[in-house]
Design a protein around this motif. Structure first.
Motif, PDB file in Angstrom:
ATOM      1  N   GLY A 105       3.270   6.323   8.028  1.00  0.00           N
ATOM      2  CA  GLY A 105       3.850   6.073   8.287  1.00  0.00           C
ATOM      3  C   GLY A 105       2.794   4.626   9.428  1.00  0.00           C
ATOM      4  N   ASP A 106       1.911   5.177  10.336  1.00  0.00           N
ATOM      5  CA  ASP A 106       1.160   5.733  11.281  1.00  0.00           C
ATOM      6  C   ASP A 106       0.576   4.605  11.110  1.00  0.00           C
ATOM      7  OD1 ASP A 106      -1.443   6.573  10.520  1.00  0.00           O
ATOM      8  OD2 ASP A 106      -0.899   8.462  11.651  1.00  0.00           O
ATOM      9  N   LYS A 107      -0.525   4.224  12.149  1.00  0.00           N
ATOM     10  CA  LYS A 107      -1.256   2.826  12.270  1.00  0.00           C
ATOM     11  C   LYS A 107      -2.405   2.815  11.122  1.00  0.00           C
ATOM     12  CE  LYS A 107      -3.350  -0.451  15.450  1.00  0.00           C
ATOM     13  NZ  LYS A 107      -5.038   0.229  15.362  1.00  0.00           N
ATOM     14  N   ARG A 108      -3.303   3.682  11.694  1.00  0.00           N
ATOM     15  CA  ARG A 108      -4.803   4.033  10.798  1.00  0.00           C
ATOM     16  C   ARG A 108      -4.128   4.203   9.038  1.00  0.00           C
ATOM     17  NH1 ARG A 108      -7.774   8.931   9.542  1.00  0.00           N
ATOM     18  NH2 ARG A 108      -9.472   8.415   8.678  1.00  0.00           N
ATOM     19  N   GLU A 109      -3.033   4.707   8.635  1.00  0.00           N
ATOM     20  CA  GLU A 109      -2.700   4.891   7.399  1.00  0.00           C
ATOM     21  C   GLU A 109      -2.404   3.277   6.859  1.00  0.00           C
ATOM     22  OE1 GLU A 109       0.615   7.091   5.996  1.00  0.00           O
ATOM     23  OE2 GLU A 109      -0.013   9.341   7.267  1.00  0.00           O
ATOM     24  N   LYS A 110      -1.731   2.979   8.101  1.00  0.00           N
ATOM     25  CA  LYS A 110      -1.183   1.514   6.966  1.00  0.00           C
ATOM     26  C   LYS A 110      -2.524   0.114   6.730  1.00  0.00           C
ATOM     27  CE  LYS A 110       3.089   0.758   9.927  1.00  0.00           C
ATOM     28  NZ  LYS A 110       3.732   0.362  11.084  1.00  0.00           N
ATOM     29  N   GLU A 111      -3.986   0.453   8.236  1.00  0.00           N
ATOM     30  CA  GLU A 111      -4.362  -0.527   7.910  1.00  0.00           C
ATOM     31  C   GLU A 111      -4.603  -0.122   6.507  1.00  0.00           C
ATOM     32  OE1 GLU A 111      -5.656  -0.765  12.542  1.00  0.00           O
ATOM     33  OE2 GLU A 111      -6.694   0.695  11.322  1.00  0.00           O
ATOM     34  N   LYS A 115      -5.858  -3.078   3.715  1.00  0.00           N
ATOM     35  CA  LYS A 115      -7.111  -2.710   2.822  1.00  0.00           C
ATOM     36  C   LYS A 115      -7.542  -2.613   1.422  1.00  0.00           C
ATOM     37  CE  LYS A 115     -10.213  -2.186   7.420  1.00  0.00           C
ATOM     38  NZ  LYS A 115     -10.227  -1.470   8.212  1.00  0.00           N
ATOM     39  N   GLN A 116      -6.899  -1.488   0.910  1.00  0.00           N
ATOM     40  CA  GLN A 116      -6.941  -1.244  -0.104  1.00  0.00           C
ATOM     41  C   GLN A 116      -6.108  -2.505  -1.179  1.00  0.00           C
ATOM     42  OE1 GLN A 116      -7.826   3.115  -0.839  1.00  0.00           O
ATOM     43  NE2 GLN A 116      -6.387   3.645   0.944  1.00  0.00           N
ATOM     44  N   LEU A 117      -5.162  -2.627  -0.276  1.00  0.00           N
ATOM     45  CA  LEU A 117      -4.097  -3.533  -1.623  1.00  0.00           C
ATOM     46  C   LEU A 117      -5.054  -5.002  -1.779  1.00  0.00           C
ATOM     47  CD1 LEU A 117      -0.152  -2.959  -0.276  1.00  0.00           C
ATOM     48  CD2 LEU A 117      -1.223  -2.351  -2.659  1.00  0.00           C
ATOM     49  N   GLU A 118      -6.065  -4.817  -0.662  1.00  0.00           N
ATOM     50  CA  GLU A 118      -6.435  -6.522  -0.708  1.00  0.00           C
ATOM     51  C   GLU A 118      -7.462  -6.350  -1.538  1.00  0.00           C
ATOM     52  OE1 GLU A 118      -6.876  -7.350   3.245  1.00  0.00           O
ATOM     53  OE2 GLU A 118      -5.179  -8.308   3.420  1.00  0.00           O
ATOM     54  N   LEU A 119      -8.276  -5.010  -1.015  1.00  0.00           N
ATOM     55  CA  LEU A 119      -9.823  -5.083  -2.633  1.00  0.00           C
ATOM     56  C   LEU A 119      -8.910  -4.846  -3.247  1.00  0.00           C
ATOM     57  CD1 LEU A 119     -12.216  -4.390  -2.487  1.00  0.00           C
ATOM     58  CD2 LEU A 119     -11.412  -1.788  -3.099  1.00  0.00           C
ATOM     59  N   ALA A 120      -8.014  -4.073  -4.309  1.00  0.00           N
ATOM     60  CA  ALA A 120      -7.194  -4.693  -5.344  1.00  0.00           C
ATOM     61  C   ALA A 120      -7.013  -5.458  -5.752  1.00  0.00           C
ATOM     62  CB  ALA A 120      -5.888  -3.742  -5.879  1.00  0.00           C
ATOM     63  N   ASN A 121      -6.489  -6.430  -5.403  1.00  0.00           N
ATOM     64  CA  ASN A 121      -5.952  -7.772  -5.412  1.00  0.00           C
ATOM     65  C   ASN A 121      -7.506  -8.925  -5.862  1.00  0.00           C
ATOM     66  OD1 ASN A 121      -3.574  -9.893  -5.627  1.00  0.00           O
ATOM     67  ND2 ASN A 121      -5.053 -11.005  -3.825  1.00  0.00           N
ATOM     68  N   ASN A 122      -8.724  -8.859  -4.928  1.00  0.00           N
ATOM     69  CA  ASN A 122      -9.391  -9.380  -5.092  1.00  0.00           C
ATOM     70  C   ASN A 122     -10.499  -9.292  -6.403  1.00  0.00           C
ATOM     71  OD1 ASN A 122      -9.801 -10.612  -2.556  1.00  0.00           O
ATOM     72  ND2 ASN A 122     -10.232  -8.892  -1.761  1.00  0.00           N
ATOM     73  N   LEU A 123     -10.064  -7.791  -6.905  1.00  0.00           N
ATOM     74  CA  LEU A 123     -10.919  -6.949  -7.671  1.00  0.00           C
ATOM     75  C   LEU A 123     -10.377  -7.263  -9.159  1.00  0.00           C
ATOM     76  CD1 LEU A 123     -11.932  -3.528  -6.195  1.00  0.00           C
ATOM     77  CD2 LEU A 123     -14.016  -5.428  -6.312  1.00  0.00           C
ATOM     78  N   GLY A 124      -8.890  -7.399  -8.753  1.00  0.00           N
ATOM     79  CA  GLY A 124      -7.982  -7.543 -10.250  1.00  0.00           C
ATOM     80  C   GLY A 124      -7.723  -6.840 -11.126  1.00  0.00           C
ATOM     81  N   TYR A 125      -7.524  -5.705  -9.434  1.00  0.00           N
ATOM     82  CA  TYR A 125      -6.577  -3.840 -10.843  1.00  0.00           C
ATOM     83  C   TYR A 125      -5.238  -3.964  -9.734  1.00  0.00           C
ATOM     84  CZ  TYR A 125     -11.364  -2.872 -12.125  1.00  0.00           C
ATOM     85  OH  TYR A 125     -12.578  -2.595 -12.876  1.00  0.00           O
ATOM     86  N   PRO A 126      -4.329  -3.311 -10.752  1.00  0.00           N
ATOM     87  CA  PRO A 126      -3.403  -2.728 -10.303  1.00  0.00           C
ATOM     88  C   PRO A 126      -3.228  -1.572  -9.265  1.00  0.00           C
ATOM     89  CG  PRO A 126      -3.342  -2.625 -12.243  1.00  0.00           C
ATOM     90  CD  PRO A 126      -4.309  -3.231 -12.321  1.00  0.00           C
ATOM     91  N   ALA A 127      -2.392  -1.695  -8.717  1.00  0.00           N
ATOM     92  CA  ALA A 127      -2.529  -0.226  -7.592  1.00  0.00           C
ATOM     93  C   ALA A 127      -0.766   0.737  -7.836  1.00  0.00           C
ATOM     94  CB  ALA A 127      -2.067  -1.400  -5.663  1.00  0.00           C
ATOM     95  N   GLU A 145       7.554  -4.076   3.020  1.00  0.00           N
ATOM     96  CA  GLU A 145       7.128  -4.963   4.616  1.00  0.00           C
ATOM     97  C   GLU A 145       5.585  -5.052   4.618  1.00  0.00           C
ATOM     98  OE1 GLU A 145      10.868  -3.780   7.192  1.00  0.00           O
ATOM     99  OE2 GLU A 145       9.429  -2.890   8.140  1.00  0.00           O
ATOM    100  N   GLU A 146       4.887  -3.917   4.620  1.00  0.00           N
ATOM    101  CA  GLU A 146       3.573  -3.904   4.594  1.00  0.00           C
ATOM    102  C   GLU A 146       2.925  -4.917   3.354  1.00  0.00           C
ATOM    103  OE1 GLU A 146       1.302  -3.023   7.068  1.00  0.00           O
ATOM    104  OE2 GLU A 146       3.113  -2.836   8.114  1.00  0.00           O
ATOM    105  N   ILE A 147       3.404  -4.395   2.106  1.00  0.00           N
ATOM    106  CA  ILE A 147       2.540  -5.380   0.647  1.00  0.00           C
ATOM    107  C   ILE A 147       2.992  -6.924   1.784  1.00  0.00           C
ATOM    108  CG2 ILE A 147       2.934  -5.866  -1.362  1.00  0.00           C
ATOM    109  CD1 ILE A 147       3.698  -3.066  -1.942  1.00  0.00           C
ATOM    110  N   ASN A 148       4.730  -7.087   1.394  1.00  0.00           N
ATOM    111  CA  ASN A 148       4.584  -8.441   1.863  1.00  0.00           C
ATOM    112  C   ASN A 148       4.132  -9.159   2.734  1.00  0.00           C
ATOM    113  OD1 ASN A 148       6.960  -8.715  -0.126  1.00  0.00           O
ATOM    114  ND2 ASN A 148       8.466  -7.966   1.222  1.00  0.00           N
ATOM    115  N   THR A 149       3.587  -8.057   4.222  1.00  0.00           N
ATOM    116  CA  THR A 149       2.022  -9.122   4.789  1.00  0.00           C
ATOM    117  C   THR A 149       1.245  -9.933   4.508  1.00  0.00           C
ATOM    118  OG1 THR A 149       1.063  -7.189   5.519  1.00  0.00           O
ATOM    119  CG2 THR A 149       3.300  -7.731   6.288  1.00  0.00           C
ATOM    120  N   ILE A 150       0.789  -9.822   3.031  1.00  0.00           N
ATOM    121  CA  ILE A 150      -0.076 -10.186   2.288  1.00  0.00           C
ATOM    122  C   ILE A 150      -0.135 -10.880   0.854  1.00  0.00           C
ATOM    123  CG2 ILE A 150      -1.981  -8.471   3.425  1.00  0.00           C
ATOM    124  CD1 ILE A 150      -1.878  -6.833   1.079  1.00  0.00           C
TER     125      ILE A 150
END
Ligand SMILES: [Zn+2]
Length: 252
Positions: A105-111, A115-127, A145-150
């Motif tokens: 759960g460090d900063k690099r992992e979170k970023e 980024k991958q969740l946003e990409l999945a969302n833009n591409l329309g793929y389940p994560a 919590e992280e998912i709820n930020t986007i």
């Protein structure tokens, strides 16, 4: 029956054959076989995951793919890797972005995760989202919590749930992956969770997370057998072992 979370690139043909004997298909995901010292190491890993389609075909195992950056295997240039993911998903048989998630759960992992969740969302793929063995409850909370930020409208599977995390995952309207593997859930623990959360049976998926760790390549059929022995309704068994995966990943 469908095993929704595997890493069959770590296993020999005899294990793939056992899976082919009992499963309609498997989804095999990107993971952490190496330290991703360069972007090329990560690309080579993803190519190896794709190669499983061919290996499966040889033995009669129907293989689908998830591509992504595992939290324990983040390459140096994440943004470039994301560009590669955009191209990889154009290939046949890619059905998800995964596995992604948080380990410590460090900063690099979170970023990298966001980024991958946003990409999945833009591409329309389940994560498909990994939760760790240690600090599972705390990190699962952090993941939610992280998912709820986007803003996302894709299906998200929170995987490797246990009896302490499954309620929150289901209450928040995510899919819950139950991984039957030594160190995660026993077959009977999975049965108990399914029994308790029967009302959520549309949102539960079974898998083995078959990897180079101790694994049961027959985790899904064995759990289905235990579900039958425990008189769980056929309708529920069909959902958690097959139908939910077909609908969620649009499998043919
Ligand atoms: Zn995994």
């Amino acid at each position: 029956m469908i095993d929704t979370h595997t890493h069959i690139d770590t296993r020999g043909m005899e294990d793939l054959e056992l899976m082919a004997l009992t499963l309609d298909c498997v989804i095999t995901l990107a993971h952490d076989p190496f330290e991703m010292k360069t972007l090329d190491v990560w690309i080579t890993h993803i190519e190896k995951v794709f190669n499983e389609i061919k290996r499966g075909k040889k033995i009669g195992l129907n293989v689908y793919i998830g591509v992504g950056i595992h939290p324990r295997a983040i390459p140096p240039d994440v943004d470039k890797a994301l560009e590669y993911i955009k191209n990889f998903v154009k290939e046949d048989r890619v059905v998800a972005i995964g596995e992604i998630g948080l380990e410590k759960g460090d900063k690099r992992e979170k970023e990298t995760f966001i980024k991958q969740l946003e990409l999945a969302n833009n591409l329309g793929y389940p994560a498909i989202v990994h939760t760790p063995r240690s600090n599972k409850e705390e990190i699962t909370k952090l993941i939610l919590e992280e998912i709820n930020t986007i803003d996302t409208n894709i299906p998200i599977v929170i995987d490797h749930c246990n009896k302490n995390t499954v309620k929150e995952v289901l209450d928040n309207n995510f899919y819950a992956g139950l991984t039957v593997q030594p160190g995660k859930l026993t077959h009977i623990e999975a049965v108990e969770i399914i029994k308790e959360y029967k009302d959520f049976s549309d949102k539960i998926l079974l898998n083995s997370d078959t990897s180079s760790n101790f694994s049961d390549v027959l985790a899904v059929p064995r759990t289905v057998l235990k579900l039958k022995l425990n008189n769980i309704e056929k309708e529920v068994i069909d959902k958690v072992s097959y139908l939910n995966a077909i609908n969620l990943f649009k499998l043919k």
